[in-house]
Design a protein around this motif. Structure first.
Motif, mmCIF file in Angstrom:
data_model
loop_
_atom_site.group_PDB
_atom_site.id
_atom_site.type_symbol
_atom_site.label_atom_id
_atom_site.label_comp_id
_atom_site.label_asym_id
_atom_site.label_seq_id
_atom_site.Cartn_x
_atom_site.Cartn_y
_atom_site.Cartn_z
ATOM 1 N N ALA B 245 -7.043 -7.230 22.631
ATOM 2 C CA ALA B 245 -6.630 -8.454 21.928
ATOM 3 C C ALA B 245 -5.852 -8.119 20.660
ATOM 4 N N LEU B 246 -6.299 -7.083 19.943
ATOM 5 C CA LEU B 246 -5.601 -6.714 18.703
ATOM 6 C C LEU B 246 -4.203 -6.172 18.997
ATOM 7 N N MET B 247 -4.121 -5.354 20.057
ATOM 8 C CA MET B 247 -2.781 -4.865 20.419
ATOM 9 C C MET B 247 -1.901 -6.034 20.860
ATOM 10 N N GLY B 248 -2.512 -6.976 21.566
ATOM 11 C CA GLY B 248 -1.758 -8.131 22.061
ATOM 12 C C GLY B 248 -1.176 -8.969 20.934
ATOM 13 N N VAL B 249 -1.947 -9.179 19.864
ATOM 14 C CA VAL B 249 -1.431 -10.009 18.768
ATOM 15 C C VAL B 249 -0.352 -9.223 17.998
ATOM 16 N N SER B 250 -0.451 -7.895 18.027
ATOM 17 C CA SER B 250 0.624 -7.074 17.438
ATOM 18 C C SER B 250 1.899 -7.206 18.274
ATOM 19 N N MET B 251 1.716 -7.272 19.601
ATOM 20 C CA MET B 251 2.871 -7.456 20.491
ATOM 21 C C MET B 251 3.502 -8.830 20.271
ATOM 22 N N LEU B 252 2.650 -9.836 20.026
ATOM 23 C CA LEU B 252 3.172 -11.164 19.706
ATOM 24 C C LEU B 252 4.105 -11.062 18.499
ATOM 25 N N GLY B 253 3.625 -10.386 17.449
ATOM 26 C CA GLY B 253 4.451 -10.224 16.248
ATOM 27 C C GLY B 253 5.761 -9.514 16.562
ATOM 28 N N ALA B 254 5.668 -8.442 17.346
ATOM 29 C CA ALA B 254 6.876 -7.664 17.649
ATOM 30 C C ALA B 254 7.867 -8.508 18.454
ATOM 31 N N ALA B 255 7.350 -9.286 19.412
ATOM 32 C CA ALA B 255 8.231 -10.154 20.204
ATOM 33 C C ALA B 255 8.920 -11.163 19.289
ATOM 34 N N GLU B 256 8.144 -11.722 18.355
ATOM 35 C CA GLU B 256 8.749 -12.666 17.405
ATOM 36 C C GLU B 256 9.796 -11.975 16.537
ATOM 37 N N GLY B 257 9.476 -10.748 16.118
ATOM 38 C CA GLY B 257 10.388 -10.009 15.240
ATOM 39 C C GLY B 257 11.752 -9.839 15.880
ATOM 40 N N VAL B 258 11.779 -9.394 17.124
ATOM 41 C CA VAL B 258 13.071 -9.147 17.771
ATOM 42 C C VAL B 258 13.750 -10.488 18.106
ATOM 43 N N TYR B 259 12.941 -11.490 18.418
ATOM 44 C CA TYR B 259 13.482 -12.830 18.695
ATOM 45 C C TYR B 259 14.168 -13.395 17.442
ATOM 46 N N GLU B 260 13.478 -13.299 16.306
ATOM 47 C CA GLU B 260 14.033 -13.873 15.068
ATOM 48 C C GLU B 260 15.332 -13.165 14.660
ATOM 49 N N LYS B 261 15.341 -11.847 14.803
ATOM 50 C CA LYS B 261 16.558 -11.098 14.455
ATOM 51 C C LYS B 261 17.709 -11.517 15.366
ATOM 52 N N THR B 262 17.386 -11.698 16.639
ATOM 53 C CA THR B 262 18.416 -12.040 17.615
ATOM 54 C C THR B 262 18.940 -13.449 17.373
ATOM 55 N N LEU B 263 18.026 -14.359 17.055
ATOM 56 C CA LEU B 263 18.437 -15.741 16.782
ATOM 57 C C LEU B 263 19.333 -15.788 15.535
ATOM 58 N N ALA B 264 18.943 -15.035 14.514
ATOM 59 C CA ALA B 264 19.763 -15.018 13.292
ATOM 60 C C ALA B 264 21.165 -14.502 13.613
ATOM 61 N N ASN B 265 21.229 -13.497 14.461
ATOM 62 C CA ASN B 265 22.542 -12.964 14.838
ATOM 63 C C ASN B 265 23.344 -14.011 15.611
ATOM 64 N N ALA B 266 22.680 -14.687 16.545
ATOM 65 C CA ALA B 266 23.396 -15.678 17.361
ATOM 66 C C ALA B 266 23.918 -16.826 16.510
ATOM 67 N N ARG B 267 23.185 -17.124 15.435
ATOM 68 C CA ARG B 267 23.607 -18.232 14.567
ATOM 69 C C ARG B 267 24.740 -17.824 13.649
ATOM 70 N N SER B 268 24.864 -16.526 13.383
ATOM 71 C CA SER B 268 25.900 -16.120 12.428
ATOM 72 C C SER B 268 27.104 -15.465 13.112
ATOM 73 N N ARG B 269 26.956 -15.066 14.361
ATOM 74 C CA ARG B 269 28.101 -14.421 15.025
ATOM 75 C C ARG B 269 29.055 -15.496 15.540
ATOM 76 N N MET B 270 30.294 -15.436 15.036
ATOM 77 C CA MET B 270 31.252 -16.483 15.356
ATOM 78 C C MET B 270 32.116 -16.095 16.547
ATOM 79 N N HIS B 271 32.294 -17.048 17.435
ATOM 80 C CA HIS B 271 33.357 -16.981 18.439
ATOM 81 C C HIS B 271 34.327 -18.089 18.057
ATOM 82 N N GLY B 272 35.424 -17.698 17.465
ATOM 83 C CA GLY B 272 36.335 -18.721 16.943
ATOM 84 C C GLY B 272 35.674 -19.438 15.785
ATOM 85 N N ASP B 273 35.620 -20.768 15.858
ATOM 86 C CA ASP B 273 35.112 -21.545 14.734
ATOM 87 C C ASP B 273 33.612 -21.797 14.801
ATOM 88 N N ALA B 274 32.995 -21.466 15.928
ATOM 89 C CA ALA B 274 31.575 -21.807 16.072
ATOM 90 C C ALA B 274 30.758 -20.559 16.412
#
Ligand SMILES: Cc1cc2nc3c(=O)[nH]c(=O)nc-3n(C[C@H](O)[C@H](O)[C@@H](O)COP(=O)(O)OP(=O)(O)OC[C@H]3O[C@@H](n4cnc5c(N)ncnc54)[C@H](O)[C@@H]3O)c2cc1C
Ligand SMILES: Cc1cc2nc3c(=O)[nH]c(=O)nc-3n(C[C@H](O)[C@H](O)[C@H](O)COP(=O)(O)OP(=O)(O)OC[C@H]3O[C@@H](n4cnc5c(N)ncnc54)[C@H](O)[C@@H]3O)c2cc1C
Lengths: 267, 381
Positions: B245-274
């Motif tokens: 269970a403890l490893m699992g909640v650490s994996m939850l954090g890690a999954a969120e970590g890579v998700y958040e970084k990826t979302l931030a990139n998707a929101r800031s990487r521009m293709h043309g104007d958007a």
């Protein structure tokens, strides 16, 4: 030589969210809805010094903050670093205070709690950042005070030695206690809060004082009415930049054109 | 969230700050040199996080499962390896805290709680982690000195070369006389005969040292034989769920970590104007799918931790499920995030692909997934 230490702690908008703060053009107040409040950064260094002194000499660290009831959250957070108790000065009458009214009110809170050997502050807050409060507080309390402090230690006879950078040199002052000290971020490295202290924070004494609780309060000196400084106008900074294309057949021509444009702009 | 309260918000912001200020700057060093993060463990100890699973007698306040989960999740966002380093200390110390042995408390558990050093659990052997009866490491007793004499070798010991103490599982010379087939023996790192062997080059978990350990005529006093027991699937099944269970909640954090970084990139990487997030519905749907997986894992993980806080013995299957589903969801999220980052996702320096490498190891390290599935199948009613 146990030390009874008070730390003045301001709650300010999260500096990471400053780009979301705007000014209301009509009321000339800050529009900061939806922006988290945090402990003003420099005050963490005052807290760190207080905790280090407590570890070394024993005693007690009391936090004092003036602000709305919601400041309880950040005060509890600061208790999670290991401070012993917190006092919140909260009253509608205190709202709209400038630095002078703030320092006066804080001095009354400190008088009310009584008997401090040291009053520590951040040198300047993260938001207002006038850096007026520490010296003003020293004056209200009639105590020696020093600001811009980058080094601090206690002497054997119970004085403190405080270092301050002055025009490239460092002056060391010997100050008798009680004293008021404004510290800079250079003074120390702030510890992380601690799990045990976080759990203990809920049970630590928390006192809320209103204007009526403060001794001999001169109501003409508090809140908006007691504030000689008020924002009456503001200008939006103009970050507009012009773009001029430098043309020419070769680099020499382009350099000459660039020089002409720069010299023309200088006039 | 339903499990959050004011205290947990403070724990969360403390752990987040620790992750951002202490862990983040050290990640490149861990990735490049696989150096063990001793200084970070010290900070984690000072912050009291290790005390969340250790009892009061040794300076802790545990076990407090949800509180610990909140901290592991935050550490995991920056680095699964760091969160897992905390889990590995739970794994080792959980056997020792049961003993109430004053010497062990003072010399081993108190310093671990402060983050002064780490310990290792040395069990897996070439015969196979689960083939305990085929393991070769054993001890005898010197009749003259009454010392334990330990002989054998281990593989895949986490914290090999980094630990101050090794808790070594070894066969007893006489199960009847000793009251069990296996003994756990505490060996200090400087004991003659203890040698650290090859440190493995793994796909991920850089910064966690996994290696061979050799114990050749290692002599320790009889009092270092801390625990004797018979071990079979039952002891593993009922004893190992919490760490899952403890490893699992650490994996939850890690999954969120890579998700958040990826979302931030998707929101800031521009293709043309958007941004690519605003431009393409396929992107937004991918994020929505990943978010659902993450929230599914959150519900499961914190449900189990809350169950453990309440002393609910029925959460054992779910506890194992957190490890299994956690590993699968973490791997899926990390893999998809590489794709959503485009070419940048596969570049080491960008810190995205390491999440997938770390995720892959979660299927093996500390109970392999087929083994867990086998145990659950064997316990189906
Ligand atoms: C953008 C902006 C501009 C402002 N300009 C002015 C101005 O020009 N003149 C003026 O008089 N006021 C001004 N104010 C108001 C002023 O910031 C606050 O009203 C006043 O509470 C404290 O001033 P300061 O933050 O500058 O304090 P500083 O003197 O910079 O703060 C130093 C330290 O004093 C302590 N402290 C300050 N406030 C509190 C508090 N409420 N409770 C506990 N401890 C505290 C903290 O330890 C802090 O680190 C301004 C505010 C803002 C947001
Ligand atoms: C990074 C890392 C860190 C580790 N840290 C430690 C540590 O600190 N201490 C320690 O003692 N060990 C440690 N291990 C060992 C780890 O627990 C084992 O590698 C793991 O349990 C698999 O065992 P094995 O390597 O012997 O594989 P094998 O036994 O060869 O397994 C091969 C396959 O068979 C499956 N399998 C094996 N047994 C069963 C079964 N009974 N039922 C169903 N399927 C089964 C496995 O799941 C696997 O898929 C670590 C391993 C790694 C990779």
């Amino acid at each position: 030589m146990a030390l009874n230490i008070a730390v003045c702690m301001k709650v300010a908008p999260d500096p990471d969210k400053y780009n979301q703060i705007s000014l209301d053009p009509v009321t000339k107040t800050l529009v900061r809805s939806g922006i988290d409040s945090v402990i003003s950064g420099t005050d963490l260094h005052a807290i760190e010094l207080a905790l280090q002194l407590k570890t070394k000499f024993g005693g007690k660290v009391t936090l004092i903050s003036m602000g709305p009831d919601s400041n309880e959250k950040q005060l509890r957070e600061a208790l999670g670093y290991g401070c012993d108790e917190a006092v919140l000065l909260s009253d509608r009458k205190l709202g709209g205070a400038d630095a002078l009214a703030t320092s006066y009110t804080l001095s009354k809170g400190i008088e009310k709690m009584g008997g401090y050997d040291l009053v520590l502050l951040g040198n300047a807050s993260d938001d207002g950042s006038t850096a007026h409060v520490p010296s003003q507080l020293g004056e209200w309390l009639g105590l020696p005070h020093l600001t811009d402090v980058i080094g601090f230690e206690m002497t054997e006879e119970g004085c403190c030695l405080a270092k301050k950078e002055v025009e490239g040199a460092i002056n060391t002052y010997k100050i008798s206690l009680p004293a008021v000290i404004g510290v800079t971020k250079r003074l120390n490295t702030v510890r992380h809060p601690n799990v045990m202290a976080i759990f203990a924070a809920k049970k630590k004494p928390f006192t809320k004082l209103t204007a009526a609780d403060l001794p001999d309060l001169d109501e003409s000196r508090i809140g908006l009415a007691g504030s000689p400084t008020q924002a009456v106008g503001y200008l939006d900074a103009d970050f507009h930049r012009d773009c001029v294309e430098i043309t020419g057949r070769d680099d020499t021509e382009k350099a000459a054109e660039l020089l002409r444009v720069v010299l023309a702009a200088k006039k | 969230m339903w499990y959050m309260n004011e205290e947990r918000e403070m724990l969360q912001s403390m752990a987040r700050e620790l992750a951002e200020t202490e862990v983040r700057p050290f990640i490149n060093t861990m990735e490049e040199t696989s150096a063990f993060p001793h200084e970070i463990m010290k900070k984690i100890g000072e912050a009291g996080i290790l005390g969340l699973f250790l009892p009061e007698e040794v300076g802790g306040c545990g076990p407090r499962w949800v509180d610990l989960g909140v901290c592991l999740e935050e550490l995991g966002k920056e680095s699964f390896v760091i969160a897992n380093a905390v889990c590995s200390q739970y794994a080792g110390t959980s056997l020792l805290t049961m003993l109430g042995n004053e010497k062990v408390n003072k010399e081993v558990l108190e310093p671990i709680c402060r983050g002064d050093f780490v310990m290792a659990t040395s069990q897996c052997e070439p015969a196979g982690q689960t083939r305990l009866h085929d393991h070769k490491t054993r001890f005898t007793v010197d009749p003259e000195t009454n010392e334990i004499v330990l002989n054998g070798g281990k593989i895949f010991t986490t914290n090999a070369g980094a630990a101050e103490y090794y808790l070594v599982c070894a066969k007893t010379p006489d199960p009847e006389q000793f009251g069990g087939e296996f003994g756990y023996i505490l060996v200090h790192k400087d004991t003659p005969g203890l040698t650290v062997g090859h440190i493995e080059h793994k796909i991920g978990w850089n910064g966690s040292s996994t290696g061979q350990m050799f114990y050749n005529n290692v002599r320790v006093p009889m009092e270092n034989l801390l625990l004797v027991m018979d071990m079979d699937e039952e002891t593993t099944y009922y004893g190992g769920g919490n760490i899952g269970a403890l490893m699992g909640v650490s994996m939850l954090g890690a999954a969120e970590g890579v998700y958040e970084k990826t979302l931030a990139n998707a929101r800031s990487r521009m293709h043309g104007d958007a941004s690519i997030f605003d431009s393409y519905q396929a992107m937004r749907h991918s994020f929505a799918e990943l978010k659902m997986e993450i929230e599914l894992l959150r519900g499961l993980a914190y449900g189990v931790l809350e169950g453990l806080d309440n002393g609910d013995a029925d959460v054992i299957e779910q506890a194992w499920a957190v490890k299994v589903k956690g590993a699968r969801i973490f791997e899926h999220v990390a893999s998809e995030c590489i794709v959503l980052n485009g070419g940048n996702g596969v570049i080491r320096e960008n810190g995205i692909e390491r999440y997938l490498r770390d995720a892959k190891l979660c299927s093996i390290g500390c109970f392999a997934l087929p083994h867990i599935t086998e145990m659950i199948a064997n316990h189906l009613e």
